[in-house]
Design a protein around this motif. Structure first.
Motif, PDB file in Angstrom:
ATOM      1  N   TRP A 166      60.549  14.246  78.391  1.00 62.98           N
ATOM      2  CA  TRP A 166      59.757  13.508  79.367  1.00 62.98           C
ATOM      3  C   TRP A 166      60.657  13.279  80.573  1.00 62.98           C
ATOM      4  O   TRP A 166      61.826  13.655  80.562  1.00 62.98           O
ATOM      5  CB  TRP A 166      59.246  12.178  78.796  1.00 62.98           C
ATOM      6  N   TYR A 167      60.109  12.724  81.631  1.00 69.60           N
ATOM      7  CA  TYR A 167      60.881  12.564  82.865  1.00 69.60           C
ATOM      8  C   TYR A 167      61.116  11.092  83.183  1.00 69.60           C
ATOM      9  O   TYR A 167      60.188  10.282  83.148  1.00 69.60           O
ATOM     10  CB  TYR A 167      60.153  13.200  84.048  1.00 69.60           C
ATOM     11  N   VAL A 168      62.361  10.751  83.466  1.00 70.35           N
ATOM     12  CA  VAL A 168      62.656   9.478  84.112  1.00 70.35           C
ATOM     13  C   VAL A 168      62.623   9.762  85.610  1.00 70.35           C
ATOM     14  O   VAL A 168      63.296  10.684  86.090  1.00 70.35           O
ATOM     15  CB  VAL A 168      64.008   8.890  83.648  1.00 70.35           C
ATOM     16  N   PRO A 182      58.756  12.938  94.270  1.00 70.51           N
ATOM     17  CA  PRO A 182      59.412  12.465  93.050  1.00 70.51           C
ATOM     18  C   PRO A 182      60.784  13.081  92.824  1.00 70.51           C
ATOM     19  O   PRO A 182      61.009  14.252  93.091  1.00 70.51           O
ATOM     20  CB  PRO A 182      58.431  12.890  91.953  1.00 70.51           C
ATOM     21  N   LEU A 183      61.687  12.252  92.325  1.00 69.19           N
ATOM     22  CA  LEU A 183      62.974  12.699  91.828  1.00 69.19           C
ATOM     23  C   LEU A 183      62.912  12.583  90.307  1.00 69.19           C
ATOM     24  O   LEU A 183      62.757  11.484  89.774  1.00 69.19           O
ATOM     25  CB  LEU A 183      64.112  11.835  92.382  1.00 69.19           C
ATOM     26  N   LYS A 184      63.024  13.702  89.600  1.00 69.59           N
ATOM     27  CA  LYS A 184      62.819  13.714  88.152  1.00 69.59           C
ATOM     28  C   LYS A 184      64.052  14.238  87.423  1.00 69.59           C
ATOM     29  O   LYS A 184      64.691  15.181  87.878  1.00 69.59           O
ATOM     30  CB  LYS A 184      61.633  14.603  87.776  1.00 69.59           C
ATOM     31  N   VAL A 185      64.318  13.608  86.285  1.00 76.07           N
ATOM     32  CA  VAL A 185      65.326  14.098  85.350  1.00 76.07           C
ATOM     33  C   VAL A 185      64.663  14.201  83.986  1.00 76.07           C
ATOM     34  O   VAL A 185      64.053  13.240  83.503  1.00 76.07           O
ATOM     35  CB  VAL A 185      66.546  13.161  85.285  1.00 76.07           C
ATOM     36  N   ALA A 186      64.763  15.353  83.355  1.00 75.08           N
ATOM     37  CA  ALA A 186      64.158  15.563  82.049  1.00 75.08           C
ATOM     38  C   ALA A 186      65.023  14.905  80.975  1.00 75.08           C
ATOM     39  O   ALA A 186      66.229  15.169  80.897  1.00 75.08           O
ATOM     40  CB  ALA A 186      64.010  17.049  81.767  1.00 75.08           C
ATOM     41  N   VAL A 187      64.406  14.040  80.174  1.00 73.04           N
ATOM     42  CA  VAL A 187      65.116  13.323  79.116  1.00 73.04           C
ATOM     43  C   VAL A 187      64.753  13.934  77.767  1.00 73.04           C
ATOM     44  O   VAL A 187      63.571  14.115  77.451  1.00 73.04           O
ATOM     45  CB  VAL A 187      64.749  11.823  79.131  1.00 73.04           C
ATOM     46  N   LYS A 188      65.778  14.227  76.975  1.00 74.12           N
ATOM     47  CA  LYS A 188      65.574  14.783  75.640  1.00 74.12           C
ATOM     48  C   LYS A 188      66.259  13.897  74.611  1.00 74.12           C
ATOM     49  O   LYS A 188      67.226  13.187  74.915  1.00 74.12           O
ATOM     50  CB  LYS A 188      66.136  16.203  75.559  1.00 74.12           C
TER      51      LYS A 188
END
Length: 238
Positions: A166-168, A182-188
């Motif tokens: 998901w994205y923070v 949006p600025l997105k980082v994928a969280v695993k």
């Protein structure tokens, strides 16, 4: 009369979200606060001055007769619909942009020239870092300063179409919410909270395995180790 009342109410609405609260940060950058306060004050002054001017003529004067004649007929009632946006600000002020807006934007804005020098990360514990800085270090830092470092990012949750991530996310604006992206980082590694939940997520950067940036939208990845729900910050945009 109606126009002046609308000016006063609009001025009150602008002052309410800018002078007496931080609600204006849902729409514009902090630097616009003095201008909003000034605009709200001017609107109120113009509205009050207009009301005084409308009530000024004395009885028996031609102006008073004309004034009474105007009152007898009145303005179109539909004009009061102009007040609906004002009431909306007072009663249901729209929140900052969230996951719905972030999910609609799949094309990142053009990046500036790549930076080759970033400030070294100090300390041994988790480093609190804006999402924009994390993205910059992930893609543009030749020294790969994120390698092995634990960082903590704050943003809201945006679902991903890919399983297991998901994205923070944090929205960034240049001027106002109209130009936000949006600025997105994928969280695993951590189960996704409900969309639009504000969180602090702690983890380590997952270095990219490709040598050259592929075509399409690619987000940097974070291996999450800890998650904490937080309140929406007063300043929701980066």
């Amino acid at each position: 009369m109606t126009q002046n009342l609308v000016l006063i109410m609009l001025g009150c609405a602008v002052l309410r979200i800018s002078a007496f609260s931080t609600t204006y940060l849902n729409y514009v950058k902090p630097g616009f606060r003095p201008f909003l306060i000034g605009a709200g004050a001017v609107l109120m002054i113009l509205g009050v001055a207009g009301l005084i001017q409308a009530w000024r003529p004395g009885k028996g004067s031609p102006d008073a007769e004309a004034h009474g004649h105007d009152h007898a007929h009145g303005g179109p009632r539909v004009a009061w619909l102009m007040c609906l946006p004002v009431f909306a600000i007072f009663m249901i002020a729209p929140p900052a942009l969230g996951s719905f807006a972030a999910a609609r934007s799949e094309t990142p804005p053009p990046r500036d020239q790549a930076l080759t020098a970033f400030t070294p990360l100090s300390g041994d514990g988790p480093v609190d870092m804006p999402i924009g800085e994390f993205i910059g270090r992930a893609w543009d830092d030749d020294s790969r300063s994120l390698t092995g470092r634990t960082v903590r990012l704050t943003g809201f949750v945006v679902p991903s179409k890919k399983k297991g991530q998901w994205y923070v996310t944090r929205m960034q604006i240049a001027c106002c919410a109209a130009d936000a992206f949006p600025l997105k980082v994928a969280v695993k590694g951590i189960q996704a909270p409900p969309p639009d939940t504000w969180v602090e997520v702690t983890g380590t950067w997952i270095p990219q395995t490709f040598g050259k940036m592929p075509n399409g939208v690619v987000y940097p990845q974070l291996s999450g180790t800890d998650l904490m729900k937080v309140d929406t910050p007063d300043e929701p945009y980066e």
